[in-house]
Write an enzyme that holds these catalytic residues in place. Structure first.
Site, PDB file in Angstrom:
ATOM      1  N   TRP A  12       0.830  -1.215   0.000  1.00 56.90           N
ATOM      2  CA  TRP A  12       0.000   0.000   0.000  1.00 56.90           C
ATOM      3  C   TRP A  12       0.862   1.263   0.000  1.00 56.90           C
ATOM      4  CZ3 TRP A  12      -0.104  -3.887   3.606  1.00 56.90           C
ATOM      5  CH2 TRP A  12       0.589  -3.655   4.800  1.00 56.90           C
ATOM      6  N   ARG A  13       2.175   1.079   0.114  1.00 58.50           N
ATOM      7  CA  ARG A  13       3.062   2.258   0.093  1.00 58.50           C
ATOM      8  C   ARG A  13       3.429   2.613  -1.345  1.00 58.50           C
ATOM      9  NH1 ARG A  13       6.826   1.030   5.408  1.00 58.50           N
ATOM     10  NH2 ARG A  13       5.183   1.595   6.882  1.00 58.50           N
ATOM     11  N   GLU A  34      -5.257   0.649   6.186  1.00 59.75           N
ATOM     12  CA  GLU A  34      -5.254   1.156   7.568  1.00 59.75           C
ATOM     13  C   GLU A  34      -6.273   0.420   8.433  1.00 59.75           C
ATOM     14  OE1 GLU A  34      -3.003   2.862   8.989  1.00 59.75           O
ATOM     15  OE2 GLU A  34      -1.954   3.303   7.131  1.00 59.75           O
ATOM     16  N   GLN A  65      -4.812  -3.292  15.055  1.00 57.71           N
ATOM     17  CA  GLN A  65      -4.706  -4.462  15.942  1.00 57.71           C
ATOM     18  C   GLN A  65      -4.265  -5.730  15.211  1.00 57.71           C
ATOM     19  OE1 GLN A  65      -8.334  -3.186  16.520  1.00 57.71           O
ATOM     20  NE2 GLN A  65      -8.348  -2.872  18.710  1.00 57.71           N
ATOM     21  N   TYR A  99      -7.837   8.065  14.518  1.00 53.27           N
ATOM     22  CA  TYR A  99      -6.595   7.516  13.954  1.00 53.27           C
ATOM     23  C   TYR A  99      -6.700   7.371  12.433  1.00 53.27           C
ATOM     24  CZ  TYR A  99      -3.224   4.346  12.133  1.00 53.27           C
ATOM     25  OH  TYR A  99      -2.260   3.825  11.322  1.00 53.27           O
ATOM     26  N   ASP A 157      -1.386   5.636  17.456  1.00 59.21           N
ATOM     27  CA  ASP A 157      -1.822   4.259  17.687  1.00 59.21           C
ATOM     28  C   ASP A 157      -0.872   3.688  18.738  1.00 59.21           C
ATOM     29  OD1 ASP A 157       0.543   3.740  16.362  1.00 59.21           O
ATOM     30  OD2 ASP A 157      -0.327   2.425  14.852  1.00 59.21           O
ATOM     31  N   CYS A 196      11.650   0.459  17.702  1.00 62.97           N
ATOM     32  CA  CYS A 196      11.222   0.786  19.067  1.00 62.97           C
ATOM     33  C   CYS A 196      10.076  -0.164  19.447  1.00 62.97           C
ATOM     34  CB  CYS A 196      10.787   2.250  19.112  1.00 62.97           C
ATOM     35  SG  CYS A 196      10.682   2.915  20.785  1.00 62.97           S
TER      36      CYS A 196
HETATM   37  N1  ADE Z   1       0.265   0.231  10.977  1.00 61.57           N
HETATM   38  C1  ADE Z   1      -0.760   1.078  10.775  1.00 61.57           C
HETATM   39  N2  ADE Z   1      -0.587   1.769   9.640  1.00 61.57           N
HETATM   40  C2  ADE Z   1       0.574   1.349   9.106  1.00 61.57           C
HETATM   41  C3  ADE Z   1       1.274   1.657   7.922  1.00 61.57           C
HETATM   42  N3  ADE Z   1       0.794   2.552   7.082  1.00 61.57           N
HETATM   43  N4  ADE Z   1       2.426   1.005   7.706  1.00 61.57           N
HETATM   44  C4  ADE Z   1       2.849   0.079   8.575  1.00 61.57           C
HETATM   45  N5  ADE Z   1       2.255  -0.258   9.701  1.00 61.57           N
HETATM   46  C5  ADE Z   1       1.109   0.354   9.957  1.00 61.57           C
END
Ligand code: ADE
Length: 350
Positions: free
Chosen positions: A23-24, A37, A42, A120, A138, A193
């Site tokens: 999704w990036r 998202e 969770q 969020y 989150d 982290c």
């Molecule tokens: N957790 C929630 N959103 C995220 C994201 N965009 N990339 C990685 N981990 C996530």
């Protein structure tokens, strides 16, 4: 703490180290961001990776998701748990079609007015897709912030959450690009982290980190007061049949409210005080008691529930309006919880 310097360092680190996740995209698609998202809430990235692309392939647009029957949406979500999210995503797509002509809105308030979209998710879409200075908080973000400020408190306390949103607001204001900054903090929480086995040696924010300086990272945040888990007992009866079109299993649909709402299962009874007797299982499923064979048992544990399952096999079962045979080949397209899949596995159905 120098917020401008800290945010620049995190952004530079993210640009060089971000995991390559589907999704990036170079240019974020708002619908893809909405799906990812909601899936990621969770739920670990590794689990989401198995479900994200098939979901997008099956429902490539907001419109296609809005039109789909709920059964199909749940089936594509099966295995991710917290099925309420799938129903909310479905309702959200329908609201976007009805009130925003199918376009995911850009404004934080309009996003938050959609079903299933809280502060969020609205912040994540407004910032990561539309580059607005909206904060996101989150679990990962809260842990990072608490360590940066050496605050040994449980991360779910109301005051802590309020503080984290305020701090995230200040930081996103100081950032260069809110999209990169917000995702950098989540990424730091997910990969460096982390709750345990923290990798401070690789941390781009180490020089700002008060907990690192004090040697307290491991003990922050303090453990959450444990949610009280409800104990439940389920008995599931597996009945299979060789059919012309392949082996089949008898399934029923759950009620439309409560746990695993609307999902499919082998005939199952549940109660919350004690395990079922053979007699009760036989009566409920319409089976001669003598033909019930106990195959095994397992515990299904979630944040809120401990469910003890006993799995039975029976030769035949009383059909009802709500029960029908489904071929084993088609089970991938049926909304079946992980707990039921464990029961099937005990009966040798994978
Ligand atoms: N957790 C929630 N959103 C995220 C994201 N965009 N990339 C990685 N981990 C996530």
């Amino acid at each position: 703490m120098n917020d401008a310097k800290l945010t620049r360092q995190l952004e530079t680190w993210f640009d060089a180290n971000a995991r390559d996740l589907p999704w990036r995209l170079a240019v974020r698609d708002p619908y893809h961001a909405l799906v990812s998202e909601l899936m990621l809430q969770q739920t670990q990235v590794s689990r989401v990776l198995k479900k994200y692309q098939p979901f997008i392939d099956r429902f490539p647009t907001v419109q296609s998701l809005a039109r789909a029957p709920e059964d199909e949406v749940l089936a594509m979500w099966a295995g991710l748990g917290y099925y309420r999210r799938a129903r909310m995503l479905h309702a959200c797509a329908q609201a976007i079609v009805e009130t925003h002509a199918g376009d995911v809105p850009e404004c934080l308030q309009a996003l938050q007015a959609l079903p299933g979209i809280g502060r969020y998710t609205a912040g994540a879409i407004a910032s990561m897709v539309f580059h607005q200075r909206a904060p996101i908080v989150d679990g990962n973000v809260t842990r990072v912030l608490l360590r940066l400020h050496n605050k040994p408190v449980p991360q779910t306390e109301k005051d802590t959450v309020k503080w984290a949103w305020q701090r995230a607001t200040n930081l996103v204001e100081a950032s260069n690009d809110p999209a990169v900054f917000n995702e950098s903090v989540m990424e730091l929480g997910a990969t460096i982290c982390t709750p345990k086995n923290i990798r401070c040696a690789q941390c781009p924010a180490r020089s700002h980190c008060q907990a690192f300086k004090a040697g307290t990272t491991e003990s922050i945040p303090l453990p959450k007061p444990r949610a009280k888990q409800k104990h439940m007992y389920c008995a599931t009866v597996i009945t299979t049949k060789a059919k012309v079109q392949g082996n089949s299993i008898l399934l029923e649909q759950r009620p439309s409210t409560g746990m695993w709402a609307n999902m499919y299962q082998a005939p199952t009874i549940e109660r919350d005080d004690r395990a079922h007797t053979h007699n009760e299982v036989a009566t409920h499923s319409g089976v001669e008691k003598e033909t019930l064979e106990e195959l095994g048992s397992f515990m299904h544990i979630t944040t809120h529930r401990i469910v003890e399952f006993v799995v039975y096999r029976a030769d035949s079962i009383r059909p009802t309006q709500n029960r029908a045979y489904r071929t084993l080949d088609s089970l991938d397209q049926v909304a079946i919880s992980n707990a039921q899949r464990k029961a099937f596995a005990i009966a040798g159905i994978e």
